[in-house]
Each structure stands twice: as structure tokens, then as C-alpha cells.
Motif scaffolding. Structure first.
Motif, PDB file in Angstrom:
ATOM      1  N   VAL A 117       0.833  -1.194   0.000  1.00 28.43           N
ATOM      2  CA  VAL A 117       0.000   0.000   0.000  1.00 28.43           C
ATOM      3  C   VAL A 117       0.871   1.248   0.000  1.00 28.43           C
ATOM      4  O   VAL A 117       0.533   2.270  -0.555  1.00 28.43           O
ATOM      5  N   GLY A 118       2.047   1.172   0.564  1.00 28.47           N
ATOM      6  CA  GLY A 118       2.988   2.281   0.489  1.00 28.47           C
ATOM      7  C   GLY A 118       3.434   2.505  -0.938  1.00 28.47           C
ATOM      8  O   GLY A 118       3.315   1.624  -1.783  1.00 28.47           O
ATOM      9  N   LEU A 119       3.998   3.675  -1.211  1.00 29.74           N
ATOM     10  CA  LEU A 119       4.414   4.003  -2.562  1.00 29.74           C
ATOM     11  C   LEU A 119       5.744   3.354  -2.877  1.00 29.74           C
ATOM     12  O   LEU A 119       6.652   3.343  -2.059  1.00 29.74           O
ATOM     13  N   ALA A 120       5.844   2.837  -4.094  1.00 35.43           N
ATOM     14  CA  ALA A 120       7.116   2.301  -4.552  1.00 35.43           C
ATOM     15  C   ALA A 120       8.071   3.447  -4.850  1.00 35.43           C
ATOM     16  O   ALA A 120       7.689   4.608  -4.881  1.00 35.43           O
ATOM     17  N   SER A 121       9.319   3.120  -5.099  1.00 33.80           N
ATOM     18  CA  SER A 121      10.304   4.159  -5.416  1.00 33.80           C
ATOM     19  C   SER A 121       9.889   4.876  -6.694  1.00 33.80           C
ATOM     20  O   SER A 121       9.447   4.233  -7.644  1.00 33.80           O
ATOM     21  N   PRO A 122      10.037   6.210  -6.737  1.00 29.43           N
ATOM     22  CA  PRO A 122       9.671   6.946  -7.953  1.00 29.43           C
ATOM     23  C   PRO A 122      10.474   6.456  -9.143  1.00 29.43           C
ATOM     24  O   PRO A 122      11.626   6.088  -9.026  1.00 29.43           O
ATOM     25  N   ALA A 123       9.843   6.487 -10.279  1.00 29.54           N
ATOM     26  CA  ALA A 123      10.513   6.102 -11.522  1.00 29.54           C
ATOM     27  C   ALA A 123      10.937   7.359 -12.242  1.00 29.54           C
ATOM     28  O   ALA A 123      10.101   8.187 -12.583  1.00 29.54           O
ATOM     29  N   GLN A 124      12.202   7.531 -12.494  1.00 29.80           N
ATOM     30  CA  GLN A 124      12.702   8.715 -13.170  1.00 29.80           C
ATOM     31  C   GLN A 124      12.724   8.488 -14.676  1.00 29.80           C
ATOM     32  O   GLN A 124      13.213   7.461 -15.130  1.00 29.80           O
ATOM     33  N   ALA A 125      12.154   9.420 -15.428  1.00 29.84           N
ATOM     34  CA  ALA A 125      12.147   9.305 -16.885  1.00 29.84           C
ATOM     35  C   ALA A 125      12.187  10.690 -17.480  1.00 29.84           C
ATOM     36  O   ALA A 125      11.161  11.309 -17.681  1.00 29.84           O
ATOM     37  N   ALA A 126      13.374  11.170 -17.744  1.00 32.09           N
ATOM     38  CA  ALA A 126      13.549  12.475 -18.385  1.00 32.09           C
ATOM     39  C   ALA A 126      12.727  13.556 -17.703  1.00 32.09           C
ATOM     40  O   ALA A 126      12.007  14.307 -18.321  1.00 32.09           O
ATOM     41  N   GLY A 127      12.836  13.595 -16.347  1.00 32.20           N
ATOM     42  CA  GLY A 127      12.133  14.625 -15.609  1.00 32.20           C
ATOM     43  C   GLY A 127      10.719  14.256 -15.249  1.00 32.20           C
ATOM     44  O   GLY A 127       9.944  15.119 -14.881  1.00 32.20           O
ATOM     45  N   ALA A 128      10.358  12.978 -15.347  1.00 33.12           N
ATOM     46  CA  ALA A 128       9.032  12.533 -14.937  1.00 33.12           C
ATOM     47  C   ALA A 128       9.190  11.393 -13.938  1.00 33.12           C
ATOM     48  O   ALA A 128      10.176  10.663 -13.952  1.00 33.12           O
ATOM     49  N   THR A 129       8.222  11.229 -13.052  1.00 35.50           N
ATOM     50  CA  THR A 129       8.221  10.121 -12.099  1.00 35.50           C
ATOM     51  C   THR A 129       6.960   9.317 -12.264  1.00 35.50           C
ATOM     52  O   THR A 129       5.892   9.870 -12.579  1.00 35.50           O
ATOM     53  N   ALA A 130       7.066   8.023 -12.072  1.00 34.73           N
ATOM     54  CA  ALA A 130       5.903   7.147 -12.049  1.00 34.73           C
ATOM     55  C   ALA A 130       5.889   6.422 -10.721  1.00 34.73           C
ATOM     56  O   ALA A 130       6.892   5.817 -10.324  1.00 34.73           O
ATOM     57  N   THR A 131       4.805   6.501  -9.993  1.00 35.36           N
ATOM     58  CA  THR A 131       4.699   5.912  -8.663  1.00 35.36           C
ATOM     59  C   THR A 131       3.539   4.935  -8.636  1.00 35.36           C
ATOM     60  O   THR A 131       2.431   5.280  -9.062  1.00 35.36           O
ATOM     61  N   TYR A 132       3.802   3.726  -8.140  1.00 43.24           N
ATOM     62  CA  TYR A 132       2.774   2.683  -8.099  1.00 43.24           C
ATOM     63  C   TYR A 132       2.243   2.525  -6.682  1.00 43.24           C
ATOM     64  O   TYR A 132       2.990   2.598  -5.711  1.00 43.24           O
ATOM     65  N   GLN A 133       0.933   2.288  -6.596  1.00 41.05           N
ATOM     66  CA  GLN A 133       0.303   2.032  -5.318  1.00 41.05           C
ATOM     67  C   GLN A 133      -0.712   0.913  -5.469  1.00 41.05           C
ATOM     68  O   GLN A 133      -1.514   0.912  -6.412  1.00 41.05           O
ATOM     69  N   LYS A 134      -0.647  -0.058  -4.564  1.00 40.01           N
ATOM     70  CA  LYS A 134      -1.693  -1.081  -4.501  1.00 40.01           C
ATOM     71  C   LYS A 134      -2.734  -0.563  -3.524  1.00 40.01           C
ATOM     72  O   LYS A 134      -2.544  -0.575  -2.318  1.00 40.01           O
ATOM     73  N   ALA A 135      -3.836  -0.069  -4.086  1.00 43.08           N
ATOM     74  CA  ALA A 135      -4.793   0.674  -3.276  1.00 43.08           C
ATOM     75  C   ALA A 135      -5.669  -0.225  -2.409  1.00 43.08           C
ATOM     76  O   ALA A 135      -6.081   0.168  -1.319  1.00 43.08           O
ATOM     77  N   SER A 136      -5.979  -1.411  -2.888  1.00 41.47           N
ATOM     78  CA  SER A 136      -6.814  -2.337  -2.111  1.00 41.47           C
ATOM     79  C   SER A 136      -6.566  -3.754  -2.596  1.00 41.47           C
ATOM     80  O   SER A 136      -6.038  -3.977  -3.685  1.00 41.47           O
ATOM     81  N   ASP A 137      -6.926  -4.733  -1.745  1.00 44.89           N
ATOM     82  CA  ASP A 137      -6.696  -6.144  -2.049  1.00 44.89           C
ATOM     83  C   ASP A 137      -7.832  -6.948  -1.437  1.00 44.89           C
ATOM     84  O   ASP A 137      -8.170  -6.769  -0.255  1.00 44.89           O
ATOM     85  N   TRP A 138      -8.452  -7.805  -2.242  1.00 45.70           N
ATOM     86  CA  TRP A 138      -9.536  -8.633  -1.729  1.00 45.70           C
ATOM     87  C   TRP A 138      -9.223 -10.133  -1.863  1.00 45.70           C
ATOM     88  O   TRP A 138     -10.113 -10.972  -1.977  1.00 45.70           O
ATOM     89  N   GLY A 139      -7.948 -10.452  -1.845  1.00 42.85           N
ATOM     90  CA  GLY A 139      -7.541 -11.853  -1.838  1.00 42.85           C
ATOM     91  C   GLY A 139      -7.326 -12.418  -3.211  1.00 42.85           C
ATOM     92  O   GLY A 139      -6.211 -12.781  -3.580  1.00 42.85           O
ATOM     93  N   THR A 140      -8.381 -12.457  -4.012  1.00 46.36           N
ATOM     94  CA  THR A 140      -8.259 -12.991  -5.382  1.00 46.36           C
ATOM     95  C   THR A 140      -7.983 -11.898  -6.398  1.00 46.36           C
ATOM     96  O   THR A 140      -7.773 -12.194  -7.569  1.00 46.36           O
ATOM     97  N   GLY A 141      -8.031 -10.671  -5.953  1.00 42.93           N
ATOM     98  CA  GLY A 141      -7.800  -9.546  -6.856  1.00 42.93           C
ATOM     99  C   GLY A 141      -7.377  -8.309  -6.098  1.00 42.93           C
ATOM    100  O   GLY A 141      -7.288  -8.310  -4.854  1.00 42.93           O
ATOM    101  N   PHE A 142      -7.124  -7.274  -6.812  1.00 42.71           N
ATOM    102  CA  PHE A 142      -6.611  -6.053  -6.200  1.00 42.71           C
ATOM    103  C   PHE A 142      -6.891  -4.868  -7.121  1.00 42.71           C
ATOM    104  O   PHE A 142      -7.233  -5.047  -8.293  1.00 42.71           O
ATOM    105  N   GLU A 143      -6.766  -3.670  -6.551  1.00 40.34           N
ATOM    106  CA  GLU A 143      -6.808  -2.444  -7.330  1.00 40.34           C
ATOM    107  C   GLU A 143      -5.428  -1.801  -7.301  1.00 40.34           C
ATOM    108  O   GLU A 143      -4.847  -1.598  -6.223  1.00 40.34           O
ATOM    109  N   GLY A 144      -4.878  -1.508  -8.470  1.00 34.65           N
ATOM    110  CA  GLY A 144      -3.590  -0.837  -8.568  1.00 34.65           C
ATOM    111  C   GLY A 144      -3.738   0.555  -9.152  1.00 34.65           C
ATOM    112  O   GLY A 144      -4.647   0.806  -9.947  1.00 34.65           O
TER     113      GLY A 144
END
Length: 595
Positions: free
Chosen positions: A13-40
Motif C-alpha cells: 500500500v505504500g508508494l514504490a520508489s519513484p521512476a525517473q524518466a527524463a524529468g518525470a516520475t511514475a509511482t505505483y500504489q496497490k490501493a486495495s486487495d480482496w484476496g483474489t484480486g486487487f486495485e492498482g
């Protein structure tokens, strides 16, 4: 089961390390999890100084983990590698802007994202433990500038393990990668403006922050524009009673002489930019005879109206830049409310100006607030800082797009120029359209008669500071660069009736009749109906029967253009194009006068 699920969820649920791409960042978060699936969720943020035109994230999921549905991005896969690309409406990110998209996934390993790239650059920055990313290079300097090339140089970046090379950006596009600190960009267009920045890459392939930006205008351009801006307002409502269309700009020869067009007006309502007359803008049907390119509209085409015709005009005259102007006298009342949240206001305008339905039409935005912290049709009390705050918010959102404003020419002590921080706002604008007209008119029904657009003061002028030169000198004296000031030219006249005196200063009984409105009429109507009988303060006046009019002629416009050149102004603008003759004689005078 709960304990087994809680461990990866708590980790992801915490944020992954920022992704650097020519001055841009991409951050992933697993917002919820219900066992057989999840929201990313992924968040892409532009951390650089130039706008991003698009974004694409690629990552790997463990076997057995997949995306089942997504929103605000197009997600595809090849085996365990997944790619998300922006939608048409959220690909462009100004510096500091961000966008979030989400998806539902199946499988319990959805948080285990590996091998991520953002626009082809490593998500983890490609770093080596203990190896810092390089510093920003120095802001590029422009050396030799020609019609088609710009020579750039910059001071080197620093890095603890050494610099590998530099990426050179023109706007948001990378145009070269070089090993030294010099680059010459070629194949450019004469008389055009470009913005450059540079990023350093170290031996570990880590990309550092962007340098400062350098804006350069190529030489030449001779025909349309040269070094001077020649801007005309095209009114949305002109397609009705005036029967003035985009095609008239072409057939009159004016499109070839203009450098910029302001489309007037969009509205400001409920804190945001909105369309004015959507029928005229995007729905009105044009026959082949009415169309710029001789091709009529079809019932099922997605875009018609002025916007489609102006797109055709740009295709025929590729040098033209078009801005969407918001506000004006009638629609300025919403600015005060909108500026209660400047960032949201700017975002709403950006979303409307760059709506995908008319992609490629607009090159920027013009804000016509009459008047910040002062009275026009209505009064505003937002405070003098509101003008600076507005332009700063819009520059942050619009990035390197054109950003301009129409501003008052009231140079009196304590007048409208003194009411708002136009000098502080000037650092964010490309130029100001100084409305050096409508100083006098038949709203003073009994007179005295006076030219509505005097270039200078004169003996007997009703208000000494109400003239173009006073406004220009006051704005320059505040520290606003002359190149950021455009002189306003009216393609119309203002008049009184019941006047017996030929010279200015006579009494009147009311406004003279006009074709569309009392007290005002187009130059093309007045030139033969009430020809000029004299000049005063650099403009013309006419006395015919009991009517008295003032307006500019080709001869007085030539004098005003000489003034603009002598003052080193950025150029001139016209309110508005439908007042000219069918062969564009006033526009020709502007064009020839500015050179």
C-alpha cells in the motif's frame, strides 16, 4: 487467510520508489486487495521544466497476475509484461502536473512490480548504490542564430562518476544526444520561436534534472510577420449579422499578413473557462462556397463551425498561430470568482483549449479581464496581486504555450493601470495587447467630441492621460519590456450626432447611428459614408452633416506603425478584423508599416 493477505498488502500500500524518466516520475500504489484480486494505481508526474506530450509505462507482473480492467489509460500486455499508455485527453503534462490512472487485477502478486520503464527510461533511474544522478547543466546560451538554425552551448553538469552525454530538448521533444556541451539545431522555420533545455546523463545512465530554458527566435520570416507580431481578433459572433467568416481572412489577403489570430471569446463561468457560442464555434454548417478550402461540411463530420474553418485556414497558412481569448467586456465578470482557485481555473482553461475534438487548432490562450481590481461592466476587488497570481498560475499550467493578456490603457494617476500588478505579471506573459482605443465615445452623449484612439495628447483633449503614448510610456516606466507591448488599432470608428463643429471639442446631442449599434461603426462603412476631413493626435476624424466620427485610416495607421517601431514595441493588434474592407486595406497598412 487474513494474516497471509495482510503482509503483502501492508508492504505494497505504500508508494514504490519513484521512476525517473527524463524529468518525470511514475509511482505505483496497490490501493486495495480482496484476496483474489486487487486495485492498482499509477501516478505520473512531470518533474521537469518542459511539458510532456505523452507517457507510457511498462512493467512486469509475476506469472498468474494480470490486469482485468483499466480506466484513464489503455493497458495491454505481452506475456507478463504490461504497458499502459495515456488516453487522448490526459497525455500532455505541464511541468509540475500529474495524472493518475487505475486498474483492477487478478492474482495475489499484483504489488510485485518489476522492470518498470517510463517513456523508455528505467523506472528506478538506472542508479548504482552510492552513485548520485548528475547535476543540471547550465542554461543554454544561443550563439549564432540564422533563419533556419540555432547554435547552443551550455556549462557542463557535474557527477561523482562522470558525465556520459547530454540530451537536448526543443520544447518537450528530445532532438539530439551529444557528448560535448554544444549543439546546433537545424531545419528550423524563419521568424519562429523555439525553447531549449538540456539534461545530463552519467556513466550509469542516470538522467539528471533539466537545465533552465532558453527561448530563441530565428531570424528572417520576411513575409508574414518578420520580427513583429501582427495579431487580429476574429469574433465568434461575426458569422451572423456581419457575415464575416474565416474565409474572409483568406480572400482579403489578411491571413497572409497576420502572424496571430485571437478567437474571441470564450466565457468564464463558475470558476472555469467555458465555451461561448458552441453553435458558431463547432456546429455551424459551411457549404463549399463558404469554406476556406472549397470543401463543404457533411452532416456526420465530428467538427464543423469556426473551429474547423480556422483549422483549414492554418493548413493553408501554416505560419499562423491562433489563441483562444476568454472574457472581453461582457464576459469579464467571472474572473474574480475563478481566481479564488487559480490552479483549478488554469486547469479548466487548459482542458478546454486543448480538447481533443479540435486538436491542433490553438497555440495558446489570451485572457481579457476588463478589469482586475477595478471597474468595467462590473467591479472587481480581488486586490492588485490578482493579475500576477493569474498569469503565474496559467504559465505553470500552459508551459511553453503562448500566454497573453489584453490590458487597460488608462494611464491616469490612480487609473486602471495602477490598480493591478501588470509589471509583476509581465514576467509570465509573452505579450500584452494594450487596448489603446475607446478612450472617448458617445457614452458621453453631449460630447465634447474627441478621437477614440489618439496616439498622443493634444490641446483640448478631455482627459490628458487618455492617449496611446501615455499608456505605453507608463507601462514601459514600470519595467515592462517594450517587446512585450502591442499597440492596439481599432478597425472601427466612434461617433456623435447633433454636431456642428468640424474640429474636435464640439458639443453633441447623442450617439450617431451605426449599422449594428449606436455610436460605433466599421471603417468599411465610414470610409465612404463619412470620409475623413482632418487629423488630430495621429488619428483621423470626419464631420459629415451633423455627424462627427473618429477612426483610423491607412495613412494614420502607417504613422502609428512608425511609432510602434520607434518605441521598439513587439508589434500591433487589431480589434477586430471584420471592420476592414474586402481587400484588407487597413491590414495591409499594419503589415507594411511594421515591416
Amino acid at each position: 487467510m487474513l494474516a497471509a493477505v495482510a503482509i503483502p498488502l501492508a508492504a505494497m500500500v505504500g508508494l514504490a520508489s519513484p521512476a525517473q524518466a527524463a524529468g518525470a516520475t511514475a509511482t505505483y500504489q496497490k490501493a486495495s486487495d480482496w484476496g483474489t484480486g486487487f486495485e492498482g494505481r499509477w501516478t505520473v508526474k512531470n518533474t521537469g521544466t518542459a511539458a510532456l506530450d505523452s507517457w507510457s509505462i511498462t512493467w512486469d507482473f509475476p506469472a498468474g497476475t494480470s490486469v482485468t480492467s483499466a480506466w484513464d489509460a489503455d493497458v495491454t500486455n505481452s506475456g507478463t509484461t504490461w504497458t499502459a499508455r495515456n488516453k487522448s485527453y490526459n497525455g500532455r503534462l505541464a511541468p509540475g502536473a500529474s495524472v493518475t490512472f487505475g486498474f483492477n487485477g487478478s492474482g495475489s502478486g499484483g504489488g510485485d512490480v518489476t522492470d518498470c520503464t517510463l517513456n523508455g527510461d528505467p523506472c528506478d533511474g538506472g542508479g548504482v548504490p552510492g552513485d548520485n544522478a548528475p547535476s543540471a547543466p547550465g542554461t543554454p546560451s544561443a550563439g549564432t542564430v540564422t533563419d533556419t538554425s540555432v547554435a547552443l552551448s551550455w556549462t557542463a553538469a557535474t557527477d561523482d562518476h562522470g558525465i556520459k552525454n547530454y540530451d537536448v530538448y526543443r520544447g518537450s521533444s528530445k532532438v539530439a544526444t551529444v557528448t560535448g556541451t554544444q549543439y546546433t539545431d537545424t531545419g528550423l522555420t524563419a521568424g519562429s520561436t523555439y525553447t531549449y533545455s538540456v539534461r545530463a546523463r552519467d556513466t550509469a545512465d542516470q538522467v539528471g534534472p533539466a537545465s533552465g530554458s532558453r527561448t530563441v527566435t530565428t531570424t528572417g520570416g520576411g513575409g508574414p510577420g518578420g520580427d513583429k507580431i501582427k495579431l487580429g481578433y476574429f469574433t465568434e459572433w461575426g458569422v451572423y449579422d456581419r457575415n464575416y467568416h474565416a474565409k474572409n481572412l483568406d480572400t482579403s489577403g489578411s491571413a497572409a499578413k497576420l502572424t496571430h489570430i485571437n478567437y474571441a471569446f470564450g466565457n468564464v463561468q463558475n470558476g472555469r473557462c467555458t465555451m461561448g457560442d458552441s453553435f458558431a464555434a463547432i456546429d455551424k454548417n459551411y457549404t463549399a462556397a463558404q469554406s476556406v478550402d472549397g470543401v463543404g461540411d457533411t452532416w456526420d463530420q465530428p467538427l464543423r463551425g469556426n473551429f474547423n474553418q480556422l483549422l483549414k485556414l492554418k493548413k493553408k497558412h501554416p505560419h499562423l498561430k491562433i489563441l483562444w481569448s476568454f472574457g472581453g467586456w461582457t464576459w469579464s465578470g467571472g474572473f474574480g470568482q475563478a481566481m479564488q482557485n487559480p490552479a483549478a481555473f488554469a486547469q479548466s482553461c487548459y482542458d478546454l483549449v486543448y480538447d481533443s475534438r479540435w486538436a491542433g487548432l490553438f497555440d495558446g490562450i489570451d485572457l481579457d479581464w476588463e478589469y482586475p481590481n477595478a471597474c468595467g461592466l462590473s467591479c472587481d476587488s480581488s486586490g492588485p496581486a490578482v493579475m500576477k497570481d493569474m498569469m503565474q498560475a496559467f504559465r505553470a499550467k500552459f508551459g511553453d504555450k503562448l500566454l497573453t493578456a489584453a490590458i487597460t490603457a488608462d494611464a491616469g494617476d490612480g487609473g486602471k493601470i495602477d490598480k493591478a500588478d501588470y509589471a509583476g505579471a509581465a514576467q509570465y506573459v509573452d505579450w500584452y495587447n494594450v487596448m489603446t482605443y475607446d478612450f472617448f465615445g458617445a457614452w458621453d452623449a453631449q460630447g465634447p467630441t474627441a478621437p477614440h484612439s489618439p496616439l498622443t495628447s493634444y490641446n483640448g483633449i478631455p482627459i490628458p492621460a487618455f492617449n496611446s503614448d501615455s499608456a505605453i510610456q507608463k507601462l514601459k516606466g514600470m519595467g515592462i519590456p517594450a517587446q512585450k507591448l502591442l499597440l492596439g488599432i481599432g478597425f472601427y470608428g466612434r461617433g456623435w450626432t447633433g454636431v456642428t463643429q468640424s474640429e474636435p471639442g464640439g458639443s453633441a446631442t447623442g450617439p450617431a447611428p451605426g449599422k449594428y449599434e449606436q455610436g460605433i461603426d466599421d471603417y468599411k462603412e465610414l470610409k465612404s459614408r463619412c470620409p475623413a476631413t482632418g487629423t488630430v493626435a495621429g488619428t483621423a476624424y470626419a464631420h459629415c452633416g451633423q455627424q462627427w466620427w473618429s477612426y483610423d485610416t491607412p495613412q494614420t495607421i502607417a504613422g502609428k506603425m512608425t511609432y510602434a517601431n520607434n518605441q521598439n514595441l513587439g508589434g500591433a493588434f487589431i480589434w477586430e478584423m471584420s471592420g476592414d474592407t474586402a481587400n484588407g486595406e487597413l491590414m495591409t497598412a499594419v503589415h507594411n508599416g511594421l515591416g
